[in-house]
Design an enzyme around this catalytic site. Structure first.
Site, PDB file in Angstrom:
ATOM      1  CB  CYS A 392      -0.965   0.002   1.187  1.00 42.75           C
ATOM      2  SG  CYS A 392      -0.200   0.368   2.771  1.00 42.75           S
ATOM      3  CG  ASP A 393       0.639   6.104  -0.370  1.00 45.30           C
ATOM      4  OD1 ASP A 393       1.559   6.059  -1.192  1.00 45.30           O
ATOM      5  OD2 ASP A 393       0.209   7.165   0.100  1.00 45.30           O
TER       6      ASP A 393
END
Length: 593
Positions: A392-393
């Site tokens: 994810c980010d």
């Protein structure tokens, strides 16, 4: 088509830039919190327990440690360990001679230094004669580091001092005219589009640290991490939602408000886009109350949990912080409640909307994810998978929870493959890798790990694709396993093949399209078992909820068996043509113990 590709390319570039900024802050949030706690507890004279000796740690950590860590991390993102070292060397040139904490300067010099050394290595490293590698590595880094430190001291430092003064003056001016809450009109929609880490850690945290160093606290830390708007929206679904969105909202509240994983409420907003108004109203209200009541934090609250917020709140800011969070929750709840009550649609199933969103995004991007194929077509694509990584980010929060969900499914299915989570920026291309990422980051994951198998999901916390991954890997393991000579042949669905001495539970498979049939069959069979004085449990379950054990007997139709065998290897199976009145049902009851 060209316009869509340009938009996609621009979107990826914006995400990469935002992630690069947050990527330098996120790994060092723990150090920021350590500094914040030291300040809140021991700072003289405003700390909870003022201590002049311990207070001596506060200024050096702020001036030197935190910027150097950021510069080190920025260089490492570009050029591994060598980039990390030269990133720190370049950053020291920005720090020395400045009375302000040089976080923004570190976010420039760290990656810049690492990038320049990488270009130098790309040009000369392959030409170095054998035996001279260490000389080149040490002196190239040392000489370039010296040049960059001097450049940073005489060029970047004055520019950043001026820029920091302007930024601080701008923030102060916005606060004085009470316009700061309007920033949430931009922040809240950006959060829902998964830019929360880029905005929070890439922009607000560095500015907040500088403000906290000057006045002892900063409301900027609360603008993105405020859990109030998400809490209000989820509460509205508890009272006024429908279907699975209503039933899942209470659990989501715990994860969002106490756990600080804000991403969990994003699909609820995406399901009803008008709810972005509720998020913006709550965010504006919260920031306004924080500003008016003297709220603020000593350091970043990461994750954005009420617990983290209270731990790093300034001594004189607890009232303002609590009222601001409650106020934002109340406003977002009221606005969301009006939107949900006025919504007359009957189709309000969260899982269905999530699937629809994933399909639309995949179609618009021209992506074909293997998890949506039939098991018979996609099993072979999983043959080389040795590790699963959720990317994810930020590499925290929702990806960690998604990894935990899939890890639990693997455990129940007896699949021995490790599942971990990292930030997408840290992905490395390697053999046997399956990457699970959000649709928004699919292009980034493809760039980082082009050889890996990739599955994109709309929501880490509620994706039907996890079941497809489990089914394919389970089917693959069954194909690869060779039965032992002494092992009893697998049941073909015939009553005579069942080992009834092991049976403790009987299950019927409940399909979404045939819930009534399965329920009726379960009731009829349970009554018959009771009349026959047999002591086994009888229930109806979804196909993905079966415990894979030989003590469980599953009664299915021929069509359902096809899906069952690719998911489970140990359950015993009886195939019937009619769940309600097949003759085999009486044979099963007669042989149960």
């Amino acid at each position: 088509m060209a316009q869509e590709n340009n938009k996609s390319s621009l979107k990826v570039k914006i995400q990469k830039f935002g992630t690069a900024l947050s990527g330098m802050i996120m790994p060092n949030i723990g150090a920021v919190i350590a500094w914040g706690l030291l300040t809140a507890i021991f700072m003289s004279p405003n700390g909870w327990i003022p201590n002049k000796q311990i207070n001596n740690l506060v200024s050096p950590m702020l001036t030197y440690l935190l910027p150097l860590l950021i510069g080190y991390t920025g260089g490492k993102m570009v050029h591994d360990d060598r980039g990390a070292v030269i990133g720190a060397v370049g950053t020291i040139g920005v720090i020395v001679g400045s009375k302000q904490p040089m976080f923004l300067g570190a976010m420039i010099m760290g990656p810049l230094s690492g990038w320049l050394l990488k270009k130098l290595d790309d040009k000369f490293q392959s030409k170095i004669k054998t035996g001279f590698e260490m000389i080149y590595n040490n002196f190239s880094l040392g000489i370039l580091g010296m040049i960059l430190a001097i450049f940073a001291y005489f060029v970047i430092n004055p520019v950043m001092v001026t820029g920091s003064n302007w930024a601080s003056a701008g923030v102060d001016a916005i606060i004085k005219v009470h316009l700061l809450p309007l920033a949430n009109i931009i922040i809240e929609p950006a959060k829902v589009l998964f830019l929360n880490n880029a905005i929070g850690n890439g922009i607000l945290v560095p500015l907040g640290i500088q403000q906290a160093a000057q006045v002892g606290k900063s409301v900027l830390f609360l603008m993105e991490s405020n859990p109030g708007p998400g809490l209000g929206i989820l509460l509205a679904f508890v009272f006024f939602g429908k279907g699975s969105s209503k039933s899942s909202a209470p659990g989501a509240i715990i994860v969002q408000f106490l756990g600080g994983v804000h991403e969990i409420y994003f699909p609820y907003v995406l399901m009803k886009p008008a709810l972005i108004i509720a998020a913006m109203a709550g965010g504006v209200t919260g920031t306004a109350l924080f500003s008016m009541l003297g709220g603020g934090l000593k350091a970043a609250a990461s994750p954005g949990s009420i617990i983290a917020v209270l731990l790093v709140s300034a001594k004189d800011a607890y009232f303002g912080n609590i009222i601001g969070i409650l106020g934002s929750a109340i406003v977002s709840f009221l606005v969301a409640a009006v939107i949900l009550k006025r919504d007359k649609s009957t189709d309000d199933d969260l899982e269905e909307k999530t699937k629809q969103m994933q399909a639309m995004k995949a179609e618009s991007k021209g992506q074909a994810m293997p998890s949506e194929q039939l098991a018979s077509d996609s099993v072979n694509s999983y043959a080389d998978v040795k590790k699963v990584i959720f990317a994810c980010d930020a590499g925290m929060g929702s990806s960690a929870m998604g990894a935990s969900l899939l890890r639990d499914k693997f455990k129940k299915a007896k699949i021995d493959i490790p599942v971990t989570n990292i930030a997408v920026r840290n992905l490395k291309d390697e053999d046997g890798l399956l990457v699970v990422t959000q649709e928004e980051l699919a292009d980034r994951a493809a760039e980082k790990a082009p050889s890996a198998m990739r599955v994109a999901v709309g929501n880490f916390l509620n994706s039907p694709k996890y079941d497809s991954i489990v089914a394919n890997l389970k089917a693959l393991s069954q194909v690869q396993e060779k039965p032992k000579e002494t092992e009893k042949p697998k049941s073909k669905g015939v009553v005579d093949d069942i080992d009834f001495s092991k049976i403790k539970n009987v299950y019927f498979i409940r399909h979404d399209q045939h819930v009534g049939t399965a329920t009726m069959a379960t009731n009829l069979f349970a009554n018959a078992v009771k009349k026959a004085d047999k002591h086994v449990g009888v229930s109806a379950v979804k196909i993905n909820e079966l415990p894979d054990e030989a003590t469980n007997l599953v009664i299915v139709t021929p069509q359902a068996k096809k899906n069952l065998v690719v998911r489970y290897s140990d359950v015993q199976v009886v195939v019937v043509d009619d769940l309600l009145q097949d003759k085999k049902l009486q044979d099963v009851i007669a042989k149960l113990q």
